[in-house]
Design an enzyme around this catalytic site. Sequence first.
Site, PDB file in Angstrom:
ATOM      1  N   THR A  40       0.814  -1.213   0.000  1.00 50.33           N
ATOM      2  CA  THR A  40       0.000   0.000   0.000  1.00 50.33           C
ATOM      3  C   THR A  40       0.852   1.269   0.000  1.00 50.33           C
ATOM      4  O   THR A  40       0.351   2.357  -0.243  1.00 50.33           O
ATOM      5  CB  THR A  40      -0.938   0.014   1.224  1.00 50.33           C
ATOM      6  OG1 THR A  40      -0.153  -0.181   2.409  1.00 50.33           O
ATOM      7  CG2 THR A  40      -1.959  -1.111   1.130  1.00 50.33           C
ATOM      8  N   HIS A  45       6.741   0.003   7.528  1.00 47.56           N
ATOM      9  CA  HIS A  45       7.160   0.684   8.753  1.00 47.56           C
ATOM     10  C   HIS A  45       7.346  -0.369   9.830  1.00 47.56           C
ATOM     11  O   HIS A  45       7.090  -1.569   9.607  1.00 47.56           O
ATOM     12  CB  HIS A  45       6.158   1.760   9.170  1.00 47.56           C
ATOM     13  CG  HIS A  45       4.735   1.287   9.276  1.00 47.56           C
ATOM     14  ND1 HIS A  45       4.289   0.467  10.295  1.00 47.56           N
ATOM     15  CD2 HIS A  45       3.653   1.506   8.475  1.00 47.56           C
ATOM     16  CE1 HIS A  45       3.013   0.212  10.137  1.00 47.56           C
ATOM     17  NE2 HIS A  45       2.590   0.818   9.041  1.00 47.56           N
ATOM     18  N   HIS A  48       5.048  -3.326  10.698  1.00 51.87           N
ATOM     19  CA  HIS A  48       4.963  -4.525   9.863  1.00 51.87           C
ATOM     20  C   HIS A  48       5.935  -5.618  10.295  1.00 51.87           C
ATOM     21  O   HIS A  48       5.840  -6.756   9.817  1.00 51.87           O
ATOM     22  CB  HIS A  48       5.293  -4.178   8.394  1.00 51.87           C
ATOM     23  CG  HIS A  48       4.268  -3.339   7.710  1.00 51.87           C
ATOM     24  ND1 HIS A  48       4.507  -2.026   7.337  1.00 51.87           N
ATOM     25  CD2 HIS A  48       3.007  -3.606   7.324  1.00 51.87           C
ATOM     26  CE1 HIS A  48       3.430  -1.532   6.744  1.00 51.87           C
ATOM     27  NE2 HIS A  48       2.512  -2.474   6.720  1.00 51.87           N
ATOM     28  N   LYS A  82     -10.104  -0.544   8.919  1.00 46.98           N
ATOM     29  CA  LYS A  82     -10.495   0.676   8.213  1.00 46.98           C
ATOM     30  C   LYS A  82     -11.986   0.923   8.385  1.00 46.98           C
ATOM     31  O   LYS A  82     -12.786  -0.006   8.470  1.00 46.98           O
ATOM     32  CB  LYS A  82     -10.159   0.561   6.715  1.00 46.98           C
ATOM     33  CG  LYS A  82      -8.668   0.384   6.428  1.00 46.98           C
ATOM     34  CD  LYS A  82      -7.882   1.620   6.772  1.00 46.98           C
ATOM     35  CE  LYS A  82      -6.394   1.444   6.508  1.00 46.98           C
ATOM     36  NZ  LYS A  82      -5.612   2.615   6.880  1.00 46.98           N
ATOM     37  N   ARG A  86     -10.467   2.041   0.889  1.00 46.85           N
ATOM     38  CA  ARG A  86      -9.127   2.511   0.542  1.00 46.85           C
ATOM     39  C   ARG A  86      -9.150   3.156  -0.849  1.00 46.85           C
ATOM     40  O   ARG A  86      -9.940   2.766  -1.706  1.00 46.85           O
ATOM     41  CB  ARG A  86      -8.134   1.344   0.519  1.00 46.85           C
ATOM     42  CG  ARG A  86      -7.880   0.718   1.881  1.00 46.85           C
ATOM     43  CD  ARG A  86      -6.943  -0.466   1.745  1.00 46.85           C
ATOM     44  NE  ARG A  86      -6.749  -1.161   3.014  1.00 46.85           N
ATOM     45  CZ  ARG A  86      -5.761  -0.911   3.854  1.00 46.85           C
ATOM     46  NH1 ARG A  86      -4.877   0.021   3.572  1.00 46.85           N
ATOM     47  NH2 ARG A  86      -5.651  -1.587   4.979  1.00 46.85           N
ATOM     48  N   GLN A 172      -7.125 -13.450  -0.353  1.00 46.18           N
ATOM     49  CA  GLN A 172      -6.038 -13.861   0.525  1.00 46.18           C
ATOM     50  C   GLN A 172      -6.113 -15.358   0.809  1.00 46.18           C
ATOM     51  O   GLN A 172      -5.083 -16.025   0.938  1.00 46.18           O
ATOM     52  CB  GLN A 172      -6.053 -13.067   1.834  1.00 46.18           C
ATOM     53  CG  GLN A 172      -4.816 -13.359   2.692  1.00 46.18           C
ATOM     54  CD  GLN A 172      -4.624 -12.387   3.832  1.00 46.18           C
ATOM     55  OE1 GLN A 172      -4.812 -11.182   3.674  1.00 46.18           O
ATOM     56  NE2 GLN A 172      -4.256 -12.900   4.994  1.00 46.18           N
ATOM     57  N   ASP A 193      -5.079  -9.004  13.484  1.00 43.16           N
ATOM     58  CA  ASP A 193      -6.177  -8.556  12.640  1.00 43.16           C
ATOM     59  C   ASP A 193      -6.356  -9.428  11.398  1.00 43.16           C
ATOM     60  O   ASP A 193      -7.315  -9.259  10.650  1.00 43.16           O
ATOM     61  CB  ASP A 193      -5.966  -7.101  12.219  1.00 43.16           C
ATOM     62  CG  ASP A 193      -4.697  -6.894  11.401  1.00 43.16           C
ATOM     63  OD1 ASP A 193      -3.768  -7.719  11.523  1.00 43.16           O
ATOM     64  OD2 ASP A 193      -4.628  -5.908  10.643  1.00 43.16           O
ATOM     65  N   LYS A 230       0.465   4.822  20.855  1.00 47.32           N
ATOM     66  CA  LYS A 230       0.622   3.881  19.747  1.00 47.32           C
ATOM     67  C   LYS A 230       2.090   3.562  19.481  1.00 47.32           C
ATOM     68  O   LYS A 230       2.936   4.454  19.417  1.00 47.32           O
ATOM     69  CB  LYS A 230      -0.022   4.453  18.485  1.00 47.32           C
ATOM     70  CG  LYS A 230      -0.160   3.436  17.359  1.00 47.32           C
ATOM     71  CD  LYS A 230      -1.025   3.970  16.241  1.00 47.32           C
ATOM     72  CE  LYS A 230      -1.214   2.915  15.155  1.00 47.32           C
ATOM     73  NZ  LYS A 230      -2.074   3.412  14.054  1.00 47.32           N
ATOM     74  N   LYS A 233       5.052   5.197  16.374  1.00 46.85           N
ATOM     75  CA  LYS A 233       4.762   6.574  15.968  1.00 46.85           C
ATOM     76  C   LYS A 233       5.670   7.545  16.722  1.00 46.85           C
ATOM     77  O   LYS A 233       5.956   7.364  17.897  1.00 46.85           O
ATOM     78  CB  LYS A 233       3.299   6.922  16.256  1.00 46.85           C
ATOM     79  CG  LYS A 233       2.301   6.185  15.376  1.00 46.85           C
ATOM     80  CD  LYS A 233       2.260   6.759  13.980  1.00 46.85           C
ATOM     81  CE  LYS A 233       1.140   6.136  13.170  1.00 46.85           C
ATOM     82  NZ  LYS A 233       1.076   6.708  11.803  1.00 46.85           N
ATOM     83  N   THR A 234       6.111   8.577  16.030  1.00 42.39           N
ATOM     84  CA  THR A 234       6.863   9.657  16.658  1.00 42.39           C
ATOM     85  C   THR A 234       6.147  10.961  16.322  1.00 42.39           C
ATOM     86  O   THR A 234       5.139  10.977  15.614  1.00 42.39           O
ATOM     87  CB  THR A 234       8.302   9.720  16.123  1.00 42.39           C
ATOM     88  OG1 THR A 234       8.265  10.060  14.721  1.00 42.39           O
ATOM     89  CG2 THR A 234       8.996   8.373  16.281  1.00 42.39           C
TER      90      THR A 234
END
Length: 419
Positions: A40, A45, A48, A82, A86, A172, A193, A230, A233-234
């Site tokens: 995607t 990141h 994953h 989501k 998308r 999938q 998920d 989370k 994340k920064t």
Amino acid sequence: MNLLEDLHWRGIVYQQTDEVGIQETLEKEKISLYCGVDPTADSMHIGHLLPFLTLRRFQQHGHRPIVLVGGATGMIGDPSGKSEERKLQTTETIQHNVECIQKQLSHIFDFEGNNGAMMVNNYDWAGSMDIVTFLRDYGKHVGVNYMLAKDTISTRLDTGISFTEFTYTILQAMDFLHLYEKHDCKIQIGGSDQWGNITTGLELIRKMMPEGSKAYGLTIPLVTKADGTKFGKTESGAVWLDPEKTSPYEFYQFWINTADADVIKYLKFFTFLIKEEIEVLEQSIESEPHLRKAQKALAEAMTEMIHGKDSLEQAVKITEALFNGDIQKLTATEIKQGFKDVPSYEHTTGEEIGIVDLLIAAKIVSSKRQAREDVSNGAIYVNGERVTETGYVISESDRIEGQFTVIRRGKKKYYLIKY
């Protein structure tokens, strides 16, 4: 400690479709198993990483990992997590993303030897399939009621879901069936998920393969932080694996700034340090927390794995230079990494400029009076060297490789002057 015992000790196992069956299969034979990611974006990141690192643990125990990049499923979009559809991407964009992600995954796995990793793209078997074949050969085996019971779909019914994303779970599932049939792939690994998609794959295998065919699913827990914020994340956003999006220095800093409450969990999740090594580091948090040995071990292991030894050494060098104030030891490339997010000012002329005038021009201070006071009081540093003369002139010798001058005001406020 066997493989599953190690995974449980690390807290990596969230769900298994058949714990006894998985244990017996792993004890009896060396298997193939897979994990996938949809392209995607043109980079993964750190969110994953855990399923793939878990797949790598299986490889270390002699099993063969199959790494799937979803060139086909990426064109559809997983409805999981989501609340809305998308945005569809072009075939060219998807292909570009596939190539970038495959390169990143190649850093994690060993592709040599008897159990060398295999990298596949589901576009190779799903991309050219016509709709009639899809509906007759696969759709016929998955009931609508069965799909509606999946969390990934049921949570979208109120906000709306297209038929396109509704069928994602079948696509999938086709991956698992294809890999089972062609490569004897026995286990799919995924994030928590992905449970619904994994079990749909097992349903296809049960219905379309000979009676007695055995396959399994295993999911990984969601990575969380002790303070409830989370993971991954920064302030500047996600921590990417692409060094152009998140530099190796920033990547290193993310891990080394891990809180004491999280660092042991992350060492278990993300590194390949053994139990005894991690327990020693856990003790160090209690006995000598100021040394931050656990954080350093985590940052070094992750940076070397994703970016290589040279990038790790560079990240450590930048970190030490900033801590000690030895800015002149850094190259222009290292300056660019270490000061990516600090305020900057571009001095457009080739002329020399006085320190007082530069502090005003770069908006480091608001007035000449304040500039003179800061310089006289020793609060201003040029490339790590204290400047106390208000008449000091920034010259060519103050430009690192002719590109940058680093100004520090006080202990921690940095500013980057560009030429």
